[in-house]
Design a protein around this motif. Structure first.
Motif, PDB file in Angstrom:
ATOM      1  N   VAL A  32     -75.039  22.320  25.335  1.00 21.17           N
ATOM      2  CA  VAL A  32     -76.328  21.828  25.488  1.00 21.17           C
ATOM      3  C   VAL A  32     -77.324  23.184  25.143  1.00 21.17           C
ATOM      4  O   VAL A  32     -78.224  23.056  23.983  1.00 21.17           O
ATOM      5  N   ILE A  33     -76.875  24.385  25.418  1.00 13.58           N
ATOM      6  CA  ILE A  33     -77.636  25.634  24.861  1.00 13.58           C
ATOM      7  C   ILE A  33     -77.493  25.716  23.429  1.00 13.58           C
ATOM      8  O   ILE A  33     -78.445  26.016  22.626  1.00 13.58           O
ATOM      9  N   SER A  34     -76.249  25.290  22.992  1.00 11.57           N
ATOM     10  CA  SER A  34     -75.909  25.278  21.416  1.00 11.57           C
ATOM     11  C   SER A  34     -76.923  24.391  20.819  1.00 11.57           C
ATOM     12  O   SER A  34     -77.548  24.721  19.616  1.00 11.57           O
ATOM     13  N   ASP A  81     -78.279  26.392  43.936  1.00  9.85           N
ATOM     14  CA  ASP A  81     -77.452  24.735  43.755  1.00  9.85           C
ATOM     15  C   ASP A  81     -77.579  24.107  42.281  1.00  9.85           C
ATOM     16  O   ASP A  81     -77.071  23.036  41.914  1.00  9.85           O
ATOM     17  N   ARG A  82     -78.286  24.908  41.293  1.00  8.09           N
ATOM     18  CA  ARG A  82     -78.447  24.072  39.838  1.00  8.09           C
ATOM     19  C   ARG A  82     -78.475  25.148  38.802  1.00  8.09           C
ATOM     20  O   ARG A  82     -78.898  26.319  39.285  1.00  8.09           O
ATOM     21  N   ASP A 138     -77.668  16.667  34.013  1.00  8.77           N
ATOM     22  CA  ASP A 138     -78.099  15.550  35.148  1.00  8.77           C
ATOM     23  C   ASP A 138     -79.425  15.260  34.844  1.00  8.77           C
ATOM     24  O   ASP A 138     -79.819  14.090  35.294  1.00  8.77           O
ATOM     25  N   GLU A 139     -80.468  16.080  34.539  1.00  8.50           N
ATOM     26  CA  GLU A 139     -81.665  15.895  34.273  1.00  8.50           C
ATOM     27  C   GLU A 139     -82.032  16.330  32.793  1.00  8.50           C
ATOM     28  O   GLU A 139     -81.655  17.451  32.562  1.00  8.50           O
ATOM     29  N   ALA A 173     -83.501  21.024  30.950  1.00  9.00           N
ATOM     30  CA  ALA A 173     -82.446  20.318  31.127  1.00  9.00           C
ATOM     31  C   ALA A 173     -81.608  20.810  32.582  1.00  9.00           C
ATOM     32  O   ALA A 173     -81.609  22.197  32.573  1.00  9.00           O
ATOM     33  N   VAL A 174     -81.308  20.034  33.383  1.00 10.66           N
ATOM     34  CA  VAL A 174     -80.641  20.704  34.651  1.00 10.66           C
ATOM     35  C   VAL A 174     -79.358  20.196  35.205  1.00 10.66           C
ATOM     36  O   VAL A 174     -79.029  19.061  34.720  1.00 10.66           O
TER      37      VAL A 174
END
Lengths: 133, 180
Positions: free
Chosen positions: A46-48, A70-71, A112-113, A128-129
């Motif tokens: 995702v970072i990429s 926690d995330r 997840d988000e 993004a989480v």
């Protein structure tokens, strides 16, 4: 019990080398936090993808990786042209570049988000989480 | 940790190797490729195919722990280009974490074969001509072996799509799914 002060790493994105460096660090951070290898791998991808979009469309921007208890939170922000049709990009298969058109839609599936805030002519911020389970 | 330390730790194109093993080209894909490196590596592979007259290319991904969509496109395009030269690309060593991400990301690589390891790749390259590889999972449209056998097959596929590799595998894959 209050939340621990989050730890933040910021990666200035100006070239693909910066993207490669950011995703490699992101993988390490996620593994350190206790994410499974497969989850850490998704976070790195995702970072990429988001970093690549910054380089491609805005030229430069910032990727911030924040560790919470926690995330993990990835924020990719730029002051580029903005995304004209966010819905179409989210649906996938749409690309103006050399990729597979999966960058944004695929990244959403890996996390997840996922929120996009984009204003034409002003820039794009994507958050993004992924939760530690 | 300094940024320069991390840079030193990057595994880039300088460490890639292309070796010839029987009629197989063995390509050790480095971990941290920039886009320019990826394109350069693809050209190196294509040049090596011609140089060594290799019919098989094994892309060894065992070192790669992050595979984004650009990397996926590299695998796909290398396979298409190699096919036009008469060589077949086989992928090996994709890590379990990597394939999970690739599939969840929505990456599909039609026309790209995967094998478990080098032994399987060598076995595959020794069994008959290219094009008849992985014959057990292929439907009747490619059962005659190499694509050169059926001129009509080429023409048929050309009418749908210009890239032979894509259509032929898609056809056989879907036909094997429908059990025809």
């Amino acid at each position: 019990m209050g939340e621990e002060q989050p730890v933040q790493r910021r990666f200035a994105i100006k070239s693909i080398v910066d993207v490669v460096r950011a995703r490699r660090s992101g993988l390490g951070i996620a593994l350190e936090m206790g994410f499974h290898q497969a989850e850490a791998n998704k976070i790195a991808v995702v970072i990429s993808e988001l970093g690549r979009n910054i380089e491609l469309y805005a030229g430069e921007g910032l990727v911030t990786v924040t560790k919470y208890d926690d995330r993990i939170e990835i924020v990719a922000e730029d002051q580029g042209p903005g995304i004209p049709d966010v819905e179409r990009v989210m649906a996938g298969g749409y690309t103006t570049s050399q990729g597979m058109g999966l960058g944004v839609s695929g990244s959403k599936r890996l996390m997840d988000e996922f929120d996009i805030h984009s204003i034409i002519g002003q820039g794009t911020t994507i958050k993004a989480v992924k939760w530690l389970r | 940790m300094g940024v320069s330390d991390e840079m030193d730790a990057l595994d880039t194109l300088g460490t890639s190797t292309i070796q010839k093993l029987e009629n197989l080209l063995l390509v050790a894909v480095p971990r941290d490729l920039t886009d320019r490196d990826v394109l350069r590596l693809r050209r190196q592979v294509l040049t090596a195919i011609r140089q060594h007259r290799s019919r098989w290319v094994l892309l060894d991904f065992s070192r790669v722990d992050i595979c984004d969509s650009f990397f996926g496109r590299f695998i796909q395009s290398t396979a298409k280009m190699a096919d036009l030269m008469g060589a077949e690309v086989v992928v090996a060593g994709l890590q379990d974490a990597v394939v999970e991400t690739m599939v969840d990301l929505g990456m599909t690589l039609p026309g790209v074969h995967a094998v478990l390891d080098l032994d399987d790749a060598l076995a595959l390259s020794r069994t008959g001509s290219r094009g008849s590889a992985g014959v057990e999972e292929q439907g009747p449209s490619r059962s005659t072996g190499s694509s050169w056998d059926g001129g009509s097959e080429w023409l048929d596929h050309d009418s749908d799509k210009t890239m032979g590799v894509d259509t032929s595998y898609t056809h056989t894959f879907s036909s094997s799914l429908t059990g025809k």
